[in-house]
Design a protein around this motif. Structure first.
Motif, PDB file in Angstrom:
ATOM      1  N   TRP A 105      55.776  67.066 -20.294  1.00 44.83           N
ATOM      2  CA  TRP A 105      55.603  68.219 -19.606  1.00 44.83           C
ATOM      3  C   TRP A 105      56.359  69.344 -19.731  1.00 44.83           C
ATOM      4  O   TRP A 105      55.698  70.407 -19.750  1.00 44.83           O
TER       5      TRP A 105
ATOM      6  N   ARG B 164      48.391  67.500 -23.993  1.00 49.09           N
ATOM      7  CA  ARG B 164      48.737  68.383 -22.793  1.00 49.09           C
ATOM      8  C   ARG B 164      48.990  69.946 -23.170  1.00 49.09           C
ATOM      9  O   ARG B 164      48.636  70.852 -22.417  1.00 49.09           O
TER      10      ARG B 164
ATOM     11  N   THR C 101      51.813  64.646 -25.786  1.00 51.50           N
ATOM     12  CA  THR C 101      52.266  65.885 -25.252  1.00 51.50           C
ATOM     13  C   THR C 101      51.444  67.108 -26.094  1.00 51.50           C
ATOM     14  O   THR C 101      51.151  67.986 -25.451  1.00 51.50           O
TER      15      THR C 101
ATOM     16  N   MET D  19      60.853  66.106 -13.777  1.00 51.20           N
ATOM     17  CA  MET D  19      59.585  66.373 -14.802  1.00 51.20           C
ATOM     18  C   MET D  19      59.917  65.764 -16.218  1.00 51.20           C
ATOM     19  O   MET D  19      61.182  65.631 -16.606  1.00 51.20           O
TER      20      MET D  19
ATOM     21  N   ARG E 154      54.654  72.812 -21.363  1.00 48.64           N
ATOM     22  CA  ARG E 154      55.050  74.006 -20.363  1.00 48.64           C
ATOM     23  C   ARG E 154      55.624  75.140 -21.388  1.00 48.64           C
ATOM     24  O   ARG E 154      55.302  76.175 -21.068  1.00 48.64           O
TER      25      ARG E 154
END
Lengths: 421, 423
Positions: B5, B114, B111, B1, B9
């Motif tokens: 990410w 995301r 990022t 990963m 998350r």
């Protein structure tokens, strides 16, 4: 390994013509901006700065904590009485509503007036000193009164509590009296001509009155004094809390100072601390650095190494240079250690041509030159990326500011910082 | 990963927790939200795993603000007449804002987008829950606080109005998705979701669903956030991205305007002029109520009345719904000097984020309309959308003109996102 006084060497090189007829080498010109004599502004990681200066936190915390604890208190006293609510229908939501209602009632005009009358003082003198609070998830309400005289505050708190009870009882009685008046009015008016019907009407009214009175009584909330005020205590924050608060605040301010104040005058301590305070620098202890530097000289074929000695680390720098040379020599590389603390000599040895002539003159494969952290030396070294450099600092003698100044000048050669105890 | 990410998350998980756990309190302490320890522990975990690092500037500012306000506290005890000092209130304030001293390590634009994607997904769930709640009521199923019936009351945060009718006498309650703390808080979360969706160019149906959920809350908090954000976007090159939403939003507005909910919302646009309106109770009346008490004594003005004093006085006022906005809290409680230091720190937390629209809208909301100093459920929006990403590495998101780019892998967003090279 040979340690050579380069004075003669340098003098021979400067006075004798070169065999191929070329002109003698000149003292290298200095170009570019001068190396700053003041240490550069270095960004120190905040947590590293705080950890390095942790005694400040203790000192700041203890100082402010003690100051807070010994400072005189406000001189006021607090007395508290506790009321309890009781009712047939007092679920959690109703208890909250009633509790908050009593909170307001404590500071209402009828209660304050009655309490002030009992205490023989003016309501205006009493009202600002009274506070009430419903205790969450209970059926209790606390009444606090503040005053300069502790005994008077106790009496004031109890008089307020008594006044709340009395006012509440009067309200309940008043409600029952109201029901009675309405019922009497109904009984005396609207009389029926038929005797039996009138009797039935009166009987029904009487029953209704009874039911209403019973309901009113059940629905009303009784307030009783659970815990009268007995003694007062100093108002405001307790000494222990002030001590703890002062300690925490002092430590916080000291931490801020640890980050904001520059660390240039801080003495070098351990390699691990220098590494934490200097982002991007390679820092090692002397014992580990000798082998690493010797290995690099052998493997990468770098011919020359400059060992810059910070103030207080001159002997350590020479010792480091000799240790490295010993290891390199053992691998078959002829190495010469030169002490270039003299400016005349240094200005020759720190140039590429000068080092080439020295190697040739001494029949050496590699040179290790020990130099001071003077401006002229750093100016000569700062543009050279082919020359490896090591900065030697002495624990508890060299200053962080000097270390940062020198490493900033040698940035191109990616210096290794060696901390010697 | 990859690192980005993990970061996205981490942000999504914390945002999801702030939505899901907002009604819980710390066991045994009925007035402290469970979110406070959750945020702190989650940030500590982020620090340990390298997702977060300490931001030197904000950390130093926090230390100074904590220290100076702490000194003010001590001075208040001795020099201010009738101080109302609560050390626990001060400690709660500083502890809440300690998380704002951190920064995301991988705070690049990609990022961040995301993370916005993840936030929008969580908000979609919230929006659907709000819509379901509203539709069920209109279908005849009366509102019941199922959440309170399932969760034991000692675990529920007190002092909030969980929901109330959309208008006096109506059986229809404002949507709070059942697990929301108040319709206004759910509205604020959805407002952030709408803004996030606009910033990343989400499909129209996503934005419409979020807006529908927002309408169901019948609360202006989220609209204020979304509208201020849109106004900021209009002044940047990214405004061209907004064009595709104009038509569907206009249709939704027309439809909503003809419903009781829509009429209620529109009637509140000018409610500030009314003393008992929510806007007035949040943004105007607190100043009127506390101003005279603040300037009564010079030392009170200079040193403040005490940490928590503004809340105590407002609660004692008996005016239902009167709140303490941030400027009042800062300067009334801590005075001019310490208040200024504290204000500078708080403002620094809004500066340098990757999205100007997000920063400005949350700043306006938290400083003018919301009691935004210790309510972690609202402050977490600022933390996750602005502060943790500051200082940004590239120009603000709004400065990038619209352009197509390959889809993010595993993203459910079907509209092409920003150009990869610009991210």
């Amino acid at each position: 390994m040979t340690q050579v006084d380069t004075t003669d060497l340098a003098r021979r090189q400067l006075t004798q013509p070169i065999s191929n007829g070329a002109k003698p080498a000149r003292t290298p010109e200095t170009s570019g901006p001068p190396v700053a004599s003041e240490p550069p502004r270095v960004w120190v990681p905040p947590m590293a700065a705080v950890m390095a200066r942790w005694p400040w936190l203790v000192a700041g915390g203890v100082s402010l904590g003690l100051l807070s604890a010994i400072a005189p208190a406000s001189g006021l006293n607090d007395a508290t009485a506790t009321l309890q609510m009781t009712s047939a229908n007092l679920d959690s939501l109703r208890a909250k509503q009633v509790g908050q209602t009593i909170e307001r009632a404590v500071r209402s005009e009828p209660v304050i007036a009655e309490a002030a009358r009992t205490r023989n003082i003016s309501p205006a003198a009493l009202a600002p000193r009274v506070k009430a609070q419903w205790v969450s998830d209970t059926d209790l309400v606390t009444i606090s009164v503040t005053g300069a005289d502790g005994d008077a505050a106790v009496k004031d708190a109890n008089s307020i509590a008594d006044a709340v009870i009395a006012v509440n009882e009067r309200q309940s009685r008043s409600q029952l009296e109201q029901i009675q008046k309405e019922s009497n009015r109904l009984l005396t008016s609207g009389t029926l001509s038929d005797t039996q019907a009138e009797a039935a009407r009166r009987s029904q009214l009487g029953s209704n009155v009874g039911v209403r009175q019973d309901s009113a009584t059940a629905a009303s909330t009784q307030v009783a004094l659970l815990d009268p005020a007995v003694e007062s205590r100093p108002a405001g924050v307790s000494r222990q809390v002030r001590l703890m608060l002062g300690f925490i605040v002092g430590a916080l301010l000291a931490a801020a100072a640890a980050i904001l104040l520059p660390m240039n005058r801080r003495r070098v301590r351990a390699a691990v601390e220098v590494r934490a305070l200097s982002t991007g620098l390679r820092v090692k202890r002397a014992s580990g650095a000798v082998g690493e530097m010797a290995g690099r000289m052998v493997e990468e074929g770098n011919q020359d190494l400059a060992v810059v000695a910070l103030p207080g680390a001159g002997d350590d720098a020479v010792q480091f240079a000799e240790s490295v040379a010993r290891i390199v020599q053992s691998h078959g590389t002829r190495t010469t250690v030169l002490n270039a603390t003299n400016r005349e000599v240094g200005e020759v040895l720190l140039t590429r041509d000068g080092r080439a002539r020295s190697r040739k003159g001494d029949a050496a494969d590699a040179l290790i030159v020990v130099v001071p952290d003077d401006e002229w030396a750093l100016r000569l070294l700062e543009g050279q990326s082919a020359l490896r450099s090591v900065v030697v600092a002495r624990s508890h003698r060299s200053l962080m500011g000097d270390l940062w100044r020198v490493t900033a000048a040698l940035e191109l050669s990616r210096p290794l910082v060696v901390v010697d105890r | 990963m990859t690192g980005d990410w993990r970061t996205a998350r981490w942000v999504a998980a914390l945002f999801a927790m702030t939505v899901a756990l907002q009604r819980f309190n710390v066991p045994g302490v009925s007035e402290v939200s469970l979110l406070l320890p959750v945020v702190i522990v989650w940030c500590a975990w982020g620090l340990m795993t390298g997702i977060l690092t300490v931001d030197a500037r904000r950390f130093t500012a926090w230390l100074l603000a904590s220290g100076v306000t702490g000194v003010a506290l001590q001075l208040q005890l001795h020099f201010v007449e009738e101080p109302l000092v609560s050390p626990s209130s001060w400690a709660l304030f500083m502890l809440t804002w300690s998380a704002f001293t951190l920064r995301i390590v991988h705070n690049d634009r990609r990022t961040y987008i995301r993370a916005l994607d993840s936030v929008v997904r969580v908000c979609l769930v919230l929006a659907v829950a709000c819509v379901v709640m509203m539709v069920s009521q209109f279908s005849g199923l009366a509102y019941r606080d199922w959440f309170a019936e399932i969760v034991p009351s000692p675990l529920l945060l007190q002092g909030y109005v969980i929901t109330y009718p959309i208008e006096y006498g109506s059986p229809i309650m404002k949507a709070n998705a059942w697990f929301g703390l108040e319709p206004s808080i759910v509205s604020a979360q959805l407002g952030v979701g709408v803004l996030a969706a606009l910033l990343m160019g989400a499909p129209r149906k996503v934005v419409l669903l979020l807006l529908t959920g927002l309408v169901c809350t019948v609360s202006g908090s989220g609209f204020a956030i979304a509208l201020v954000g849109v106004v900021v976007m209009v002044f940047h090159p990214v405004r061209r991205m907004l064009l595709k939403y104009v038509a569907p939003v206009a249709v939704l507005t027309l439809v909503a305007a003809n419903t009781p909910i829509g009429r209620n919302i529109f009637s509140r646009v000018t409610e500030a002029s009314s003393d008992d309106s929510s806007t007035s109770l949040r943004g105007l009346m607190p100043y009127e109520y506390l101003w005279s008490q603040w300037i009564e004594h010079p030392l009170t003005t200079l040193l403040g009345r005490g940490s928590g004093s503004s809340q105590v006085l407002v609660s004692d006022s008996g005016v239902l719904g009167l709140l303490v906005p941030t400027p009042v809290k800062i300067f009334f409680d801590y005075g001019l000097v310490a208040g200024l230091v504290l204000a500078v720190f708080l403002l620094i937390c809004y500066a340098g984020g990757p999205s100007r629209a997000m920063a400005v809208s949350l700043l306006v909301s938290m400083w003018l309309l919301q009691p935004g100093t210790t309510q972690i459920v609202l402050l977490s929006l600022v933390l996750l959308m602005v502060t943790l990403w500051s200082p940004r590495r590239s120009p603000v998101l709004e400065s990038v003109p619209w352009g197509g780019q390959p889809r993010h892998r595993n993203s459910t967003m079907s509209t092409p996102q920003r150009q990869e090279s610009l991210v």
